[in-house]
Design a protein around this motif. Sequence first.
Motif, mmCIF file in Angstrom:
data_model
loop_
_atom_site.group_PDB
_atom_site.id
_atom_site.type_symbol
_atom_site.label_atom_id
_atom_site.label_comp_id
_atom_site.label_asym_id
_atom_site.label_seq_id
_atom_site.Cartn_x
_atom_site.Cartn_y
_atom_site.Cartn_z
ATOM 1 N N MET A 122 23.409 54.638 -13.088
ATOM 2 C CA MET A 122 22.029 54.484 -12.614
ATOM 3 C C MET A 122 21.273 53.360 -13.330
ATOM 4 S SD MET A 122 21.505 56.582 -10.186
ATOM 5 C CE MET A 122 19.720 56.552 -10.102
ATOM 6 N N THR A 123 21.901 52.710 -14.300
ATOM 7 C CA THR A 123 21.186 51.696 -15.077
ATOM 8 C C THR A 123 20.671 50.572 -14.186
ATOM 9 O OG1 THR A 123 22.524 52.170 -17.025
ATOM 10 C CG2 THR A 123 21.382 50.052 -16.972
ATOM 11 N N VAL A 124 21.536 50.046 -13.307
ATOM 12 C CA VAL A 124 21.143 48.895 -12.485
ATOM 13 C C VAL A 124 19.999 49.239 -11.532
ATOM 14 C CG1 VAL A 124 21.939 47.220 -10.781
ATOM 15 C CG2 VAL A 124 23.420 47.827 -12.693
ATOM 16 N N PRO A 125 20.087 50.296 -10.707
ATOM 17 C CA PRO A 125 18.959 50.574 -9.803
ATOM 18 C C PRO A 125 17.665 50.920 -10.534
ATOM 19 C CG PRO A 125 20.605 52.336 -9.699
ATOM 20 C CD PRO A 125 21.226 51.216 -10.454
ATOM 21 N N VAL A 126 17.763 51.595 -11.673
ATOM 22 C CA VAL A 126 16.548 51.954 -12.415
ATOM 23 C C VAL A 126 15.869 50.706 -12.968
ATOM 24 C CG1 VAL A 126 15.721 53.084 -14.519
ATOM 25 C CG2 VAL A 126 17.206 54.318 -12.949
ATOM 26 N N LEU A 127 16.658 49.798 -13.546
ATOM 27 C CA LEU A 127 16.071 48.564 -14.069
ATOM 28 C C LEU A 127 15.514 47.705 -12.939
ATOM 29 C CD1 LEU A 127 18.639 47.580 -16.855
ATOM 30 C CD2 LEU A 127 16.362 48.569 -17.145
ATOM 31 N N ALA A 128 16.222 47.664 -11.799
ATOM 32 C CA ALA A 128 15.724 46.900 -10.660
ATOM 33 C C ALA A 128 14.413 47.488 -10.140
ATOM 34 C CB ALA A 128 16.771 46.876 -9.551
ATOM 35 N N PHE A 129 14.314 48.809 -10.130
ATOM 36 C CA PHE A 129 13.077 49.468 -9.726
ATOM 37 C C PHE A 129 11.927 49.067 -10.649
ATOM 38 C CE2 PHE A 129 10.370 53.403 -9.813
ATOM 39 C CZ PHE A 129 9.832 53.245 -8.536
ATOM 40 N N GLY A 130 12.208 48.991 -11.948
ATOM 41 C CA GLY A 130 11.190 48.556 -12.904
ATOM 42 C C GLY A 130 10.747 47.124 -12.649
ATOM 43 N N GLY A 131 11.698 46.243 -12.317
ATOM 44 C CA GLY A 131 11.337 44.867 -12.014
ATOM 45 C C GLY A 131 10.486 44.752 -10.766
ATOM 46 N N ILE A 132 10.821 45.525 -9.736
ATOM 47 C CA ILE A 132 10.017 45.518 -8.511
ATOM 48 C C ILE A 132 8.615 46.042 -8.788
ATOM 49 C CG2 ILE A 132 9.787 46.600 -6.239
ATOM 50 C CD1 ILE A 132 12.848 46.501 -6.027
ATOM 51 N N LEU A 133 8.510 47.100 -9.594
ATOM 52 C CA LEU A 133 7.204 47.649 -9.951
ATOM 53 C C LEU A 133 6.346 46.609 -10.663
ATOM 54 C CD1 LEU A 133 7.961 51.263 -11.232
ATOM 55 C CD2 LEU A 133 6.832 50.586 -9.118
ATOM 56 N N MET A 134 6.967 45.845 -11.569
ATOM 57 C CA MET A 134 6.225 44.810 -12.281
ATOM 58 C C MET A 134 5.613 43.814 -11.297
ATOM 59 S SD MET A 134 6.407 41.389 -13.267
ATOM 60 C CE MET A 134 8.145 40.971 -13.143
ATOM 61 N N ALA A 135 6.415 43.354 -10.334
ATOM 62 C CA ALA A 135 5.921 42.393 -9.359
ATOM 63 C C ALA A 135 4.856 43.009 -8.455
ATOM 64 C CB ALA A 135 7.075 41.856 -8.525
ATOM 65 N N VAL A 136 5.034 44.276 -8.094
ATOM 66 C CA VAL A 136 4.056 44.954 -7.249
ATOM 67 C C VAL A 136 2.704 45.057 -7.951
ATOM 68 C CG1 VAL A 136 3.439 47.183 -6.229
ATOM 69 C CG2 VAL A 136 5.710 46.236 -5.856
ATOM 70 N N THR A 137 2.704 45.466 -9.218
ATOM 71 C CA THR A 137 1.438 45.630 -9.938
ATOM 72 C C THR A 137 0.722 44.300 -10.126
ATOM 73 O OG1 THR A 137 2.619 45.506 -12.067
ATOM 74 C CG2 THR A 137 2.188 47.697 -11.164
ATOM 75 N N GLN A 138 1.481 43.209 -10.224
ATOM 76 C CA GLN A 138 0.841 41.901 -10.354
ATOM 77 C C GLN A 138 0.254 41.430 -9.030
ATOM 78 O OE1 GLN A 138 3.643 39.157 -12.119
ATOM 79 N NE2 GLN A 138 3.134 39.807 -14.184
ATOM 80 N N THR A 139 0.800 41.898 -7.903
ATOM 81 C CA THR A 139 0.416 41.391 -6.583
ATOM 82 C C THR A 139 -0.664 42.218 -5.911
ATOM 83 O OG1 THR A 139 2.712 40.653 -6.320
ATOM 84 C CG2 THR A 139 1.359 40.682 -4.346
ATOM 85 N N VAL A 140 -0.705 43.519 -6.172
ATOM 86 C CA VAL A 140 -1.543 44.413 -5.361
ATOM 87 C C VAL A 140 -3.030 44.090 -5.436
ATOM 88 C CG1 VAL A 140 0.036 46.374 -5.375
ATOM 89 C CG2 VAL A 140 -1.594 46.080 -7.267
ATOM 90 N N VAL A 141 -3.475 43.431 -6.478
ATOM 91 C CA VAL A 141 -4.902 43.155 -6.606
ATOM 92 C C VAL A 141 -5.349 42.024 -5.684
ATOM 93 C CG1 VAL A 141 -4.779 41.423 -8.446
ATOM 94 C CG2 VAL A 141 -6.738 42.957 -8.338
ATOM 95 N N VAL A 142 -4.417 41.216 -5.171
ATOM 96 C CA VAL A 142 -4.780 40.031 -4.384
ATOM 97 C C VAL A 142 -5.595 40.376 -3.136
ATOM 98 C CG1 VAL A 142 -3.864 38.083 -3.067
ATOM 99 C CG2 VAL A 142 -2.869 38.672 -5.285
ATOM 100 N N PRO A 143 -5.175 41.353 -2.297
ATOM 101 C CA PRO A 143 -5.992 41.663 -1.107
ATOM 102 C C PRO A 143 -7.380 42.201 -1.448
ATOM 103 C CG PRO A 143 -3.786 42.593 -0.912
ATOM 104 C CD PRO A 143 -3.947 42.153 -2.326
ATOM 105 N N LEU A 144 -7.551 42.666 -2.675
ATOM 106 C CA LEU A 144 -8.807 43.281 -3.073
ATOM 107 C C LEU A 144 -9.827 42.267 -3.580
ATOM 108 C CD1 LEU A 144 -9.916 46.173 -3.274
ATOM 109 C CD2 LEU A 144 -9.038 46.273 -5.611
#
Length: 474
Positions: free
Chosen positions: A1-23
Amino acid sequence: MTVPVLAFGGILMAVTQTVVVPLLPDLPRLTGSSAAAVSWMVTATLLSGAVLTPVLGRAGDMYGKRRVLLIALALMTLGSLVCALTSEIAILIAARALQGAAAAVIPLSISILRDELPPERTGSAVAMMSSTLGIGAALGLPLAALIVQYANWHVMFWVTTALSATGLALARWAVRESPVREPGRFDTLGALGLAAGLVCLLLGVSQGGQWGWTSPRILGLFAACAVVLTLWSIQQRRAERPLVDLKLATRPRVALPHVTALLTGFSFYANTLVTAQLVQAPVATGYGLGLSIVATGLCLLPSGVTMLLLSPVSARISTSRGPRVTLAIGAAIIACGYVVRIADSRDLWVIILGATVVSIGTTFAYSALPTLIIRAVPAGQTASANGVNVLMRTVGQAVCSAAVAAVLVHHTSLVGGVSIPTLHGYLLAFAIAGTVALVACAAALAIPAEPASRDAVPTRDRTEATHDKALEGA
């Protein structure tokens, strides 16, 4: 599970940086603050991410990559929680700065993958990890737009809080601590010097358009940056355990991937910036499509899906031809994508096609960069070296944002009494980004070929040998 868990963390990082833009357009009204103050919700994340990425990468090499990874994810979760609980702009900016620490997730994860996975799986896993930045950004924008349009804006941060807490719990459960470390005393003076220099640089770049490029504040920031980073480089060369090994970083096999990362970050980011503005432009302009922010996010969604699907392909090319070739191919594809954008930026399907082609090239380039770094540095410096590489991408994106803004400001026309960028301005921005991509391609081809003994990703035997040597030294 190491690879999918780390990939999920990377996606979360990008999501948190992006979500404020429409606001951003509505935040001045929602928080009772000025547009200039609201812009700091983006700037604060950029600055803290740029400063903390190399620092946390070095800390991970020294004190444990899993431990520092969990700290970065915890700060991201805390930042989302604070944003969900307040409407005070000063507290929101501070919370966004906390979220910036998550930028270190990708270099730390890449280092963990190098240490933990068998060599036949490392290439594809590293490619996937590198692509999470684009995947998360493509997913985050439509998600945030939907939430902002149909729910209270705080709901968006409650969603990211829940997702971040899930990522933190999964990482704590699935990721084990890497035994590979580089012992020594942390270079606090070097960390402070690098932080001061980067803040001056990125603050000047990000605020130049608003404060005026020739204003005393901007010129003072750039002068301070030059002085601080010069003194910092002298200190780093003299330090026994430097934060950044400049002797290693200036070798062509390390320096040229860093330069290419900066150029690729610039050329990639123009795609997202310009596409979002172009399709939302009013129909009265003659080229705009008048799309909503939700529809805009959906236009960028194919790019994220493409990055997800093609990351294994880029890993196979790196295995068979070498990451240097993959990087050059990626930069060339980015340039081709901008040729498509220049040829036709009026039809929606061509706009989506061009944006997707740019994303394909970005997938190839971003997957090859960490592999090049892994092959060029000792195992004990993987996280810090990849942290610097991610930092260079961030600097490239900041410079791109300033350059695109400067181009569009100088090419405007009045539509309904409102000053709006012209199609010529957008095409000029595409031409600049495509030219930078071609320079990145040339820089990639200039990277020295690897020695015969390093044709593959370092094996577990090499990693364990480095670990044993480190233990003997300790």
